[in-house]
Design a protein around this motif. Structure first.
Motif, mmCIF file in Angstrom:
data_model
loop_
_atom_site.group_PDB
_atom_site.id
_atom_site.type_symbol
_atom_site.label_atom_id
_atom_site.label_comp_id
_atom_site.label_asym_id
_atom_site.label_seq_id
_atom_site.Cartn_x
_atom_site.Cartn_y
_atom_site.Cartn_z
ATOM 1 N N ALA A 132 0.821 -1.217 0.000
ATOM 2 C CA ALA A 132 0.000 0.000 0.000
ATOM 3 C C ALA A 132 0.854 1.265 0.000
ATOM 4 O O ALA A 132 0.676 2.156 -0.837
ATOM 5 C CB ALA A 132 -0.952 0.005 1.199
ATOM 6 N N VAL A 133 1.775 1.345 0.932
ATOM 7 C CA VAL A 133 2.565 2.575 1.074
ATOM 8 C C VAL A 133 3.509 2.782 -0.115
ATOM 9 O O VAL A 133 3.543 3.878 -0.694
ATOM 10 C CB VAL A 133 3.328 2.585 2.413
ATOM 11 C CG1 VAL A 133 4.216 3.815 2.511
ATOM 12 C CG2 VAL A 133 2.335 2.555 3.579
ATOM 13 N N PRO A 134 4.313 1.764 -0.545
ATOM 14 C CA PRO A 134 5.188 1.977 -1.711
ATOM 15 C C PRO A 134 4.432 2.370 -2.981
ATOM 16 O O PRO A 134 4.873 3.247 -3.728
ATOM 17 C CB PRO A 134 5.888 0.621 -1.890
ATOM 18 C CG PRO A 134 5.806 -0.028 -0.555
ATOM 19 C CD PRO A 134 4.528 0.438 0.048
ATOM 20 N N VAL A 135 3.282 1.711 -3.227
ATOM 21 C CA VAL A 135 2.503 2.022 -4.429
ATOM 22 C C VAL A 135 1.954 3.437 -4.357
ATOM 23 O O VAL A 135 1.954 4.178 -5.342
ATOM 24 C CB VAL A 135 1.357 0.993 -4.619
ATOM 25 C CG1 VAL A 135 0.397 1.454 -5.705
ATOM 26 C CG2 VAL A 135 1.927 -0.365 -4.991
ATOM 27 N N ALA A 136 1.495 3.829 -3.174
ATOM 28 C CA ALA A 136 0.967 5.191 -3.008
ATOM 29 C C ALA A 136 2.066 6.225 -3.259
ATOM 30 O O ALA A 136 1.827 7.265 -3.883
ATOM 31 C CB ALA A 136 0.395 5.355 -1.602
ATOM 32 N N LEU A 316 -8.572 2.732 -2.811
ATOM 33 C CA LEU A 316 -8.583 3.040 -1.376
ATOM 34 C C LEU A 316 -7.195 3.428 -0.862
ATOM 35 O O LEU A 316 -7.082 4.094 0.172
ATOM 36 C CB LEU A 316 -9.088 1.828 -0.583
ATOM 37 C CG LEU A 316 -10.550 1.440 -0.805
ATOM 38 C CD1 LEU A 316 -10.823 0.082 -0.174
ATOM 39 C CD2 LEU A 316 -11.485 2.485 -0.234
ATOM 40 N N ILE A 317 -6.139 3.010 -1.574
ATOM 41 C CA ILE A 317 -4.772 3.231 -1.090
ATOM 42 C C ILE A 317 -4.435 4.713 -0.955
ATOM 43 O O ILE A 317 -4.016 5.157 0.120
ATOM 44 C CB ILE A 317 -3.748 2.507 -1.990
ATOM 45 C CG1 ILE A 317 -3.865 0.994 -1.770
ATOM 46 C CG2 ILE A 317 -2.330 2.964 -1.692
ATOM 47 C CD1 ILE A 317 -2.916 0.178 -2.609
ATOM 48 N N PRO A 318 -4.590 5.536 -2.014
ATOM 49 C CA PRO A 318 -4.246 6.954 -1.830
ATOM 50 C C PRO A 318 -5.103 7.650 -0.775
ATOM 51 O O PRO A 318 -4.625 8.562 -0.102
ATOM 52 C CB PRO A 318 -4.458 7.560 -3.225
ATOM 53 C CG PRO A 318 -5.287 6.584 -3.972
ATOM 54 C CD PRO A 318 -5.001 5.242 -3.398
ATOM 55 N N MET A 319 -6.369 7.199 -0.624
ATOM 56 C CA MET A 319 -7.221 7.812 0.403
ATOM 57 C C MET A 319 -6.734 7.479 1.804
ATOM 58 O O MET A 319 -6.613 8.351 2.674
ATOM 59 C CB MET A 319 -8.669 7.346 0.255
ATOM 60 C CG MET A 319 -9.629 8.031 1.236
ATOM 61 S SD MET A 319 -11.208 7.179 1.410
ATOM 62 C CE MET A 319 -10.775 5.772 2.430
ATOM 63 N N THR A 321 -3.684 6.155 2.800
ATOM 64 C CA THR A 321 -2.282 6.423 3.128
ATOM 65 C C THR A 321 -1.851 7.869 2.908
ATOM 66 O O THR A 321 -0.908 8.337 3.539
ATOM 67 C CB THR A 321 -1.352 5.509 2.304
ATOM 68 O OG1 THR A 321 -1.561 5.771 0.916
ATOM 69 C CG2 THR A 321 -1.619 4.052 2.597
ATOM 70 N N LEU A 322 -2.535 8.575 1.987
ATOM 71 C CA LEU A 322 -2.107 9.939 1.645
ATOM 72 C C LEU A 322 -3.188 10.990 1.863
ATOM 73 O O LEU A 322 -2.914 12.188 1.785
ATOM 74 C CB LEU A 322 -1.658 9.995 0.173
ATOM 75 C CG LEU A 322 -0.529 9.046 -0.232
ATOM 76 C CD1 LEU A 322 -0.361 9.046 -1.736
ATOM 77 C CD2 LEU A 322 0.768 9.438 0.457
ATOM 78 N N GLY A 323 -4.418 10.530 2.095
ATOM 79 C CA GLY A 323 -5.521 11.484 2.231
ATOM 80 C C GLY A 323 -5.934 12.085 0.907
ATOM 81 O O GLY A 323 -6.515 13.167 0.852
ATOM 82 N N ILE A 324 -5.664 11.354 -0.208
ATOM 83 C CA ILE A 324 -6.033 11.820 -1.556
ATOM 84 C C ILE A 324 -7.033 10.814 -2.131
ATOM 85 O O ILE A 324 -6.687 9.645 -2.318
ATOM 86 C CB ILE A 324 -4.804 11.899 -2.484
ATOM 87 C CG1 ILE A 324 -3.749 12.842 -1.901
ATOM 88 C CG2 ILE A 324 -5.212 12.350 -3.881
ATOM 89 C CD1 ILE A 324 -2.422 12.790 -2.624
ATOM 90 N N PRO A 325 -8.267 11.223 -2.418
ATOM 91 C CA PRO A 325 -9.248 10.272 -2.970
ATOM 92 C C PRO A 325 -8.806 9.721 -4.316
ATOM 93 O O PRO A 325 -8.365 10.473 -5.185
ATOM 94 C CB PRO A 325 -10.522 11.120 -3.119
ATOM 95 C CG PRO A 325 -10.313 12.306 -2.245
ATOM 96 C CD PRO A 325 -8.838 12.562 -2.230
ATOM 97 N N GLY A 326 -8.908 8.401 -4.489
ATOM 98 C CA GLY A 326 -8.520 7.779 -5.750
ATOM 99 C C GLY A 326 -9.642 7.706 -6.763
ATOM 100 O O GLY A 326 -9.418 7.385 -7.920
ATOM 101 N N SER A 327 -10.883 8.006 -6.329
ATOM 102 C CA SER A 327 -12.033 7.966 -7.232
ATOM 103 C C SER A 327 -13.148 8.802 -6.625
ATOM 104 O O SER A 327 -13.042 9.273 -5.487
ATOM 105 C CB SER A 327 -12.510 6.516 -7.421
ATOM 106 O OG SER A 327 -13.017 6.006 -6.198
ATOM 107 N N GLY A 328 -14.232 8.967 -7.388
ATOM 108 C CA GLY A 328 -15.372 9.715 -6.875
ATOM 109 C C GLY A 328 -15.962 9.073 -5.637
ATOM 110 O O GLY A 328 -16.377 9.757 -4.690
ATOM 111 N N THR A 329 -15.997 7.742 -5.629
ATOM 112 C CA THR A 329 -16.553 7.027 -4.483
ATOM 113 C C THR A 329 -15.694 7.223 -3.243
ATOM 114 O O THR A 329 -16.218 7.461 -2.145
ATOM 115 C CB THR A 329 -16.665 5.515 -4.801
ATOM 116 O OG1 THR A 329 -17.317 5.360 -6.062
ATOM 117 C CG2 THR A 329 -17.452 4.795 -3.736
ATOM 118 N N THR A 330 -14.377 7.113 -3.386
ATOM 119 C CA THR A 330 -13.511 7.298 -2.217
ATOM 120 C C THR A 330 -13.514 8.749 -1.742
ATOM 121 O O THR A 330 -13.247 9.020 -0.576
ATOM 122 C CB THR A 330 -12.056 6.849 -2.524
ATOM 123 O OG1 THR A 330 -11.600 7.503 -3.712
ATOM 124 C CG2 THR A 330 -11.975 5.345 -2.710
ATOM 125 N N ALA A 331 -13.834 9.690 -2.642
ATOM 126 C CA ALA A 331 -13.975 11.090 -2.225
ATOM 127 C C ALA A 331 -15.165 11.236 -1.275
ATOM 128 O O ALA A 331 -15.084 11.940 -0.254
ATOM 129 C CB ALA A 331 -14.158 11.988 -3.442
#
Length: 500
Positions: A132-136, A316-319, A321-331
């Motif tokens: 999760a973290v390396p990919v993010a 879900l990973i950027p949301m 681990t980074l607080g950045i939504p990866g899609s509209g749903t994760t936003a």
């Protein structure tokens, strides 16, 4: 080892009766929502928001994620049975899923869809534990220039793999990019191609185009057949499962497509549509018989379904681990977490490990629950095909209009729906592929904004588009995606000439 210890603790949280109930409820609701044209996972999660305020953060996340990947499972059901994608990510399921239904293989199509979705989601969930973290962090290397080149690659790959005629594929792509420019320009505020119609100022919603091109296009295309009663509907149904031969053909495409979907899902804004289309194009390029794709090729359904579900996990990973939504749903999900007093980001796994690892553990459980729900339920869904065409197709049209109104809440969208339905019909008659147009409508706006942002950053220098190694790799892949089909066709013609 530390991750595994946290995961075991997460399973202890996820396996409590209350959380098992929430993940099951979310999965069932997501499956149903995914099957309804125009709704999709973002709408489902948004509808559930008031309910989550009464839950704890862990239960809320588990429920919302259940809806998310449940919709990924369900979205392909209507694509396969009635050629109407539940959402954008289910478009690729129409390419070979619906032809399989027309060929009398609806049971096989529904079964492989469920199996591929399960395997893709499960592999992505395993990956999220360890990478999760390396990919993010790698995803952060994608600036506006990299995003632009990535979208160019996705569009060129889709257009170049068009059945029979690459030129028609690029014509379809250009039409889609033109549609994507309708509305108020985000940077200059200029009205573009709105013709004084207020409802067009926000642009044309890509879901309306999808519903029109596939649902209404199918109804218009089969109108004469329905009128004359030529189409024989399936009334006898077999077991919802696949043969050993189907399994052998599909297992490697499923395993290859899951990492593609997972990685694309981690890129903010890329989404399941791009993931599933890239997986489809990849398998078509690797196939010894690419001409079978679009005619009911089971691999053409299995690959995008695996990528589709893997991308929902990757988003879900950027949301997280980074607080950045990866899609509209994760936003939408991120907004719910903030309202519940949690701040998604690097500190979430340290400050609230019970929430993060409870969610990851629930995703393992949720995939098994969804497989158990979807494959047996397919036996009921397949009986839709026994409904007489004179009843079934008006219902499809009604769903299309209701789904469109639920998206836009304007009557003008009905005219847009009919216009693009006719466009889809005539494109089908002219054998012009619709996939490039659809993908261009979806990513066109983001592509334009990324292009402008990159030029603004570089003070107008185009060097920014080939400066980074990521951009150079994507440019090379774009060139290869265009040249590969041309070279492949020439080699086939040479072999045919030598054989004669």
């Amino acid at each position: 080892m530390e991750s595994l210890i946290y995961l075991i603790q997460g399973f202890m949280i996820a396996l409590t009766p209350a959380n098992l109930m929430w993940v099951t409820l979310g999965g069932v609701l997501g499956t149903v929502i995914g099957m309804l044209p125009g709704l999709g996972p973002a709408t489902g999660v948004a509808v559930l928001l008031p309910l989550t305020f009464t839950m704890g953060p862990t239960a809320a996340l588990i429920t919302m994620c259940g809806v998310y990947y449940g919709a990924m499972f369900g979205g392909s059901r209507s694509s396969i049975l009635i050629n109407t994608p539940g959402d954008g990510a289910a478009i690729a399921a129409t390419f070979d899923g619906y032809p399989m239904t027309l060929n009398g293989r609806a049971e096989t199509a529904l079964a492989i869809s469920g199996i591929a979705s399960f395997i893709g989601g499960l592999l992505a969930t395993v990956a999220i534990v360890f990478v999760a973290v390396p990919v993010a962090r790698f995803g952060l290397k994608f600036g506006s220039a990299e995003y632009f080149v990535l979208m160019v690659f996705a569009l060129s790959a889709t257009a170049s793999m068009s059945k029979g005629n690459m030129i028609k594929g690029f014509i379809s792509l250009i039409i889609g990019l033109m549609v994507a420019t309708v509305g108020i320009d985000a940077q200059s505020g200029v009205h573009r191609f709105t013709f004084g119609i207020m409802e067009l100022q926000g642009g044309i919603d890509f879901l309306v185009v999808i519903i029109a091109m596939y649902a209404l296009g199918e109804v218009f295309g089969t109108f004469q057949i329905i009128k004359e009663g030529k189409r024989k509907m399936q009334t006898k149904f077999g077991k919802i499962w696949i043969t050993k031969e189907d399994w052998k053909r599909c297992i490697w495409p499923i395993l290859r497509s899951a990492p593609i979907g997972f990685f694309v899902g981690t890129l903010p804004g890329a989404g399941g549509t791009m993931a599933s289309l890239m997986a489809y194009n990849n398998e078509k390029q690797l196939s010894k018989n690419p001409e079978d794709f679009g005619k009911g090729e089971i691999v053409g359904l299995a690959a995008p379904e695996s990528a589709n579900n893997a991308s929902s996990v990757g988003a879900l990973i950027p949301m997280l681990t980074l607080g950045i939504p990866g899609s509209g749903t994760t936003a939408v999900m991120m907004g719910a977490l903030l309202m519940l007093g949690l701040q998604p980001g690097p500190m979430l796994f340290q400050q609230h490990p019970d929430v993060a690892w409870g969610l990851i553990a629930s995703m393992f459980i949720g995939n098994f629950i969804l497989a158990l729900i979807n494959i047996p339920m397919a036996g009921l869904l397949v009986r839709l095909l026994a409904i007489p065409p004179r009843i079934l197709y008006p219902v499809v049209m009604a769903l299309a209009f209701v789904g469109t109104y639920s998206i836009t809440h304007t009557a003008v969208s009905f005219y847009i729906l009919v216009i693009f339905g006719l466009v889809g019909y005539f494109m089908h008659k002219a054998k012009v592929p619709t996939a490039p147009l659809i993908l261009a409508v979806i990513v066109g706006d983001k592509m334009e904004q990324s292009f402008r942002q990159a030029l603004t950053i570089s003070n107008g220098s185009v060097e920014i588009f080939y400066r980074s190694n990521v951009s150079k790799t994507l440019i090379l892949l774009t060139i290869l995606s265009i040249l590969y089909p041309i070279i492949q066709d020439k080699l086939k013609k040479r072999k045919a000439a030598m054989a004669n």
